[in-house]
Design a protein around this motif. Structure first.
Motif, short mmCIF file in Angstrom:
data_model
loop_
_atom_site.label_atom_id
_atom_site.label_comp_id
_atom_site.label_asym_id
_atom_site.label_seq_id
_atom_site.Cartn_x
_atom_site.Cartn_y
_atom_site.Cartn_z
N GLY A 221 -55.98 5.84 33.50
CA GLY A 221 -54.70 6.38 33.93
C GLY A 221 -54.56 6.37 35.44
N ALA A 222 -53.32 6.54 35.90
CA ALA A 222 -53.02 6.57 37.34
C ALA A 222 -53.10 8.01 37.83
CB ALA A 222 -51.64 5.99 37.59
N ASN A 223 -53.91 8.24 38.87
CA ASN A 223 -54.20 9.60 39.32
C ASN A 223 -54.35 9.58 40.85
OD1 ASN A 223 -55.15 12.31 37.89
ND2 ASN A 223 -56.42 12.06 39.71
N PRO A 224 -53.26 9.69 41.60
CA PRO A 224 -53.36 9.57 43.07
C PRO A 224 -54.32 10.59 43.68
CG PRO A 224 -51.19 10.39 42.41
CD PRO A 224 -51.87 9.92 41.17
N HIS A 225 -55.24 10.09 44.47
CA HIS A 225 -56.23 10.94 45.12
C HIS A 225 -55.60 11.75 46.24
CE1 HIS A 225 -59.65 11.96 47.75
NE2 HIS A 225 -60.43 11.82 46.70
N TYR A 226 -54.64 11.13 46.95
CA TYR A 226 -53.98 11.78 48.07
C TYR A 226 -52.49 11.97 47.79
CZ TYR A 226 -58.17 10.83 50.81
OH TYR A 226 -59.45 10.80 51.28
N GLU A 227 -51.95 12.99 48.34
CA GLU A 227 -50.52 13.23 48.21
C GLU A 227 -49.75 12.08 48.85
OE1 GLU A 227 -47.17 16.61 49.38
OE2 GLU A 227 -49.24 16.79 50.08
N GLY B 10 -48.17 13.28 24.23
CA GLY B 10 -49.42 12.56 24.39
C GLY B 10 -49.22 11.20 25.02
N GLY B 11 -50.00 10.23 24.54
CA GLY B 11 -49.94 8.89 25.10
C GLY B 11 -50.26 7.86 24.05
N GLU B 12 -50.97 6.82 24.45
CA GLU B 12 -51.31 5.74 23.53
C GLU B 12 -52.28 6.23 22.46
OE1 GLU B 12 -52.81 1.35 24.44
OE2 GLU B 12 -54.43 2.81 24.56
N PHE C 273 -55.01 11.94 23.14
CA PHE C 273 -54.91 13.11 24.00
C PHE C 273 -53.54 13.73 23.81
CE2 PHE C 273 -58.23 10.90 26.62
CZ PHE C 273 -59.19 11.90 26.54
N VAL C 274 -53.49 15.05 23.69
CA VAL C 274 -52.24 15.78 23.51
C VAL C 274 -52.21 16.92 24.51
CG1 VAL C 274 -50.81 17.10 21.91
CG2 VAL C 274 -52.21 15.20 21.05
N HIS C 275 -51.06 17.07 25.17
CA HIS C 275 -50.91 18.15 26.15
C HIS C 275 -49.81 19.10 25.70
CE1 HIS C 275 -51.06 20.26 29.95
NE2 HIS C 275 -49.76 20.13 30.08
N ASP C 276 -50.12 20.38 25.68
CA ASP C 276 -49.16 21.42 25.31
C ASP C 276 -48.51 21.93 26.59
OD1 ASP C 276 -47.93 23.92 24.62
OD2 ASP C 276 -49.15 23.97 22.80
N GLU C 277 -47.21 21.66 26.74
CA GLU C 277 -46.52 22.04 27.98
C GLU C 277 -46.13 23.51 27.99
OE1 GLU C 277 -43.41 19.32 28.95
OE2 GLU C 277 -44.81 17.68 29.34
N PRO D 34 -53.72 14.27 32.28
CA PRO D 34 -52.37 13.76 32.51
C PRO D 34 -52.02 12.64 31.53
CG PRO D 34 -53.64 13.86 34.56
CD PRO D 34 -54.60 14.08 33.44
N TYR D 35 -50.73 12.42 31.31
CA TYR D 35 -50.29 11.30 30.51
C TYR D 35 -50.73 10.02 31.20
CZ TYR D 35 -47.31 15.09 28.85
OH TYR D 35 -46.85 16.28 28.36
N GLY D 36 -51.34 9.11 30.44
CA GLY D 36 -51.94 7.94 31.08
C GLY D 36 -51.63 6.65 30.36
N PHE D 37 -52.56 5.70 30.43
CA PHE D 37 -52.31 4.35 29.95
C PHE D 37 -53.19 3.99 28.75
CE2 PHE D 37 -51.11 3.77 34.62
CZ PHE D 37 -49.81 4.17 34.38
N HIS D 38 -54.11 3.06 28.92
CA HIS D 38 -54.80 2.45 27.78
C HIS D 38 -56.27 2.88 27.71
CE1 HIS D 38 -51.20 0.04 27.50
NE2 HIS D 38 -51.36 -0.31 28.75
#
Length: 599
Positions: A154-160, A524-526, A550-554, A582-586
Motif C-alpha cells: 500500500g501507499a503510505n507517505p513517510h512525510y507530510e 476493506g480492500g482487495e 483487511f477490514v477497517h471499522d470507521e 490503511p486501505y491499500g493495494f495488492h
C-alpha cells in the motif's frame, strides 16, 4: 551524480500525472470525483485521529528526529554534514526557491486528485511502522491449512506532503499477518526504497510526487528544482525513484514489492513474521528498465512474465519473461505508435495479452500548462496477442476492442474450438477516472472480451446482469488456474467509490453474484483468494479455499483481518490487529515452506 536528462527521463517514465479539466485537439482530460475520501468519520470514542498524521513533520531544518532505519541501498546521496561549501550554498538557494514555489502553489486551490486533505483523509491516511505483535486476539478458528504469511502492499507517505499529493504517490509499506499453529502475528514496515533512504537522510521530502505535484508550469518548476539538486549531488536518481507501493509477488525464493516506476524491491519475511528490505532487485543485473506492478506467474511452468513501458522514447513497450530460477529472456520490443499507460496485462497457456488502450502520454501538454496524460478519443482500443516464446514483437496480432479500458485484467484463457482468446476484466468509464476529475461518476463493469484470432474481430459482454450491476475493481481468480479457464472471480465491491464495502464471488459463466458485506461503516480492500492446496487436484473444487481481507471499522476505528470460507461465504475467523491498516493495494500469500526457502 545523476545528469539532469537522466533525472528527467527517470521521472517522466515513472508515473502518471494529473490534469486540469479541458478539451483540446480531441484529447479529453478529466478526473475522478472523490468526495467520499473527504468524509472524516465523526466518532467520539477514538484513540486515533482519522486525519493525516505524518511520520515526521516537514520543515526546512527538521525539528524532529527522523525514524531510525537501516538503509538497504548503499548508493545514496551525500549526507548534509558531508556537503562541501558549494553544495551547502546550492541547497540553501534551492530550498528558498522551493519555499517560494510552495507559497505560490498554496494561493491556488488544488484539485481533489492532488489535495492531500482529500487523498489521505480518514483511513487512507498513513500509519507508522509496527514491530511484530504475536498472539493477537482471535474470534473463531483459523483453518489448519492456513500456515504462512499474508502480505499486502500500500501507499503510505513517510512525510507530510508539502504540496500536491495523490494517494498513489505514497511510499510503499507492506503489512504482514503470519499464521502458525492457529495463532496470528502482525507487523508493518516501509519498503526502504532508494528515494526513501535519501529522504530519511535529509529529513524531508525532496523527490517529486509524479501524480500529485507534476502538473502544468508549477510541475515543470518542481522538476527543475529536483534536477538542480541532482546536478549539485544533493540527491541521486541514478538508482531509481520508485515507491514500490503497488504489487507483491513471490518468485524465485524472493518476495518482490513493485510499482511500475522502477525495478522491484526484495523484501524478506523473517521467521518471527517481521519484514526487512533487502534492496533494489534487478535480477542480478539482467533487468535494465522498470517493470510493471502486475507481472504474471504461470502456475504450471513457474515462469514470470512481465512488461516494461517507456513514456519518453521508443521502444515504448517491451515484453520479457523469467525462468523459474530467475534467468531473464531477451527483451521483445512490441511496436506501438505512442506511449500508452499499461498497468496490467494477461497470460494464457500459450500467449500474453497486451491492452493498448486510449489513455496515452502527450508530454507537450505539460509545457502548455496541462497534464501529459490524456484520453485520446480518436484512438481505438485494442488487444495484442503474442506467443509467450516470441522472439520478435512483429509477430503480435492486434484485435480492436472499441471503447474498452480495463485498468486490471483478472484472467484470460484460450478456447481452441472457436479460435478465441477470452479475456476477463473490469471495463472502466471514464477511462482516466482513476487520476483525473470530471462530473461523470465512475462505472466499472466486469466483462468478458472475446478475441477471435482467425477473424481478427472482438466481442464484449457484461458478465453481470444490468439489474445487479456493481463496481468490481480489485481481486483475483484461483492462482492455480491463472491463464486457464476459471469459473469464479473474487472481486472487491468498490462502492461507495473509492471505498470497498465488501467483496463478491462471481460465476463467470452464469453471472451469479454472491456478496459478502463487511457491515455498517466497515470497509476493506482487495480480497485475496487462498486455495486449500498449492495445486488444483482432481479431488478439489476451484472455490475450495478461503478469502482473506483487511477490514477497517470507521466507527470503532479498529482494523481486523477476516477469513471467509469461499464455498459458503461465511466468516471463519476474525483477527483483531494492534494498529490501523490503511486501505491499500495488492497482496499475496507465502506458505510456511515459501518462507523457509527465502534467500
Amino acid at each position: 551524480m545523476a545528469s539532469s536528462s537522466t533525472c528527467f527521463d527517470t521521472l517522466l517514465k515513472s508515473r502518471i500525472l494529473p490534469s486540469k479539466n479541458r478539451t483540446k485537439n480531441n484529447y479529453r482530460t478529466c478526473s475522478l470525483q472523490t468526495p467520499s475520501l473527504v468524509r472524516i468519520p465523526k466518532h467520539a470514542k477514538t484513540t486515533t485521529t482519522p486525519t493525516y498524521q505524518p511520520t515526521t513533520t516537514i520543515s526546512p531544518i527538521p525539528k524532529t528526529k527522523t525514524p531510525k532505519s537501516t538503509p538497504s541501498n548503499k548508493n545514496s546521496a551525500p549526507k548534509q554534514q558531508q556537503w562541501n561549501l558549494l553544495q551547502r550554498a546550492a541547497s540553501a538557494a534551492l530550498d528558498a526557491a522551493e519555499t517560494a514555489l510552495v507559497a505560490h502553489e498554496r494561493r491556488h486551490p488544488l484539485p481533489k486528485t492532488a489535495d492531500p486533505r482529500v487523498q489521505i483523509a480518514g483511513n487512507f491516511a498513513p500509519v507508522p511502522e509496527q514491530p511484530v505483535r504475536h498472539c493477537l486476539p482471535l474470534t473463531g478458528k483459523i483453518p489448519d491449512c492456513i500456515d504462512g504469511v499474508y502480505v499486502r502492499n500500500g501507499a503510505n507517505p513517510h512525510y507530510e506532503p508539502v504540496a500536491g499529493h495523490h494517494f498513489f504517490d505514497g511510499d510503499g509499506m507492506v503489512h504482514a499477518v503470519k499464521f502458525h499453529n492457529g495463532s496470528a502475528s502482525y507487523a508493518c514496515r516501509f519498503t526502504d526504497t532508494h528515494r526513501l533512504v535519501q529522504e530519511r537522510a535529509l529529513g524531508r521530502p525532496v523527490f517529486p510526487k509524479a501524480i500529485g505535484e507534476l502538473h502544468g508550469h508549477s510541475g515543470i518548476a518542481r522538476l527543475l528544482l529536483f534536477y538542480a539538486r541532482g546536478l549539485f549531488g544533493l540527491v541521486d536518481a541514478s538508482h531509481g525513484m520508485g515507491v514500490a507501493n503497488a504489487g507483491l509477488v513471490y518468485f524465485n525464493r524472493r518476495l518482490l514489492a513493485m510499482s511500475e516506476d522502477d525495478v522491484p524491491y526484495h523484501v524478506r519475511v523473517t521467521p518471527s513474521g517481521d519484514l526487512k528490505t533487502v534492496g533494489r532487485y534487478d535480477f542480478n543485473g539482467q533487468l535494465q528498465s522498470a517493470m510493471i506492478a502486475h507481472p504474471k506467474l504461470d502456475p504450471i511452468s513457474g515462469e514470470l512474465f512481465a512488461l516494461s513501458y517507456d513514456v519518453i522514447k521508443k521502444p515504448y513497450l517491451k515484453y520479457f519473461k523469467l525462468s523459474p530460477d530467475g534467468k531473464k529472456s531477451e527483451d521483445v520490443e512490441i511496436p506501438i505508435e505512442q506511449p500508452t499507460m499499461m498497468h496490467d496485462f494477461a497470460i494464457t497457456e500459450n500467449f500474453i495479452v497486451v491492452p493498448d488502450q486510449q489513455v496515452v502520454f502527450k508530454l507537450p501538454e505539460m509545457i502548455r500548462g496541462g497534464s501529459p496524460v490524456v484520453y485520446d478519443k480518436n484512438k481505438v482500443s485494442r488487444f495484442g496477442v503474442l506467443n509467450k516464446n516470441a522472439k520478435n514483437g512483429d509477430e503480435i496480432k492486434w484485435i480492436e476492442a472499441p471503447d474498452c479500458f480495463c485498468f486490471h485484467l483478472w484472467n484470460a484463457w484460450e478456447e481452441p474450438e472457436t479460435d478465441e482468446v477470452v479475456v476477463i476484466g473490469s471495463c472502466m468509464t471514464p477511462a482516466d477516472s482513476i487520476f483525473n476529475e470530471c462530473d461523470e461518476s465512475l462505472k466499472s463493469v466486469l466483462s468478458e472480451i472475446r478475441l477471435n484470432l482467425k477473424t481478427g474481430k472482438s466481442t464484449r459482454r457484461p458478465i453481470i446482469a444490468e439489474s445487479e450491476q456493481v463496481n468490481l475493481e480489485a481481486g483475483m481468480v484461483n492462482r492455480n488456474l491463472l491463464g486457464r479457464k476459471t469459473q469464479f472471480a473474487y472481486l472487491a465491491l468498490a462502492e461507495p467509490w473509492p471505498k470497498v464495502s465488501g467483496f463478491a464471488k462471481v460465476d463467470l459463466s452464469t453471472g451469479e453474484v454472491k456478496k459478502y458485506m463487511y457491515g455498517d461503516q466497515r470497509f476493506g480492500g482487495e480480497p485475496l483468494f487462498l486455495p486449500k492446496t498449492s495445486q488444483l487436484g482432481s479431488c478439489s473444487e476451484e472455490d475450495d479455499g478461503y478469502i482473506l481481507a483487511f477490514v477497517h471499522d470507521e466507527k470503532e476505528w479498529k482494523s481486523r483481518l477476516q477469513i471467509v470460507n469461499a464455498v459458503n461465504m461465511k466468516l471463519e475467523a476474525e483477527i483483531e490487529l494492534p494498529s490501523r491498516v490503511p486501505y491499500g493495494f495488492h497482496g499475496t500469500f507465502l506458505s510456511s515452506k515459501d518462507m523457509e526457502k527465502q534467500v
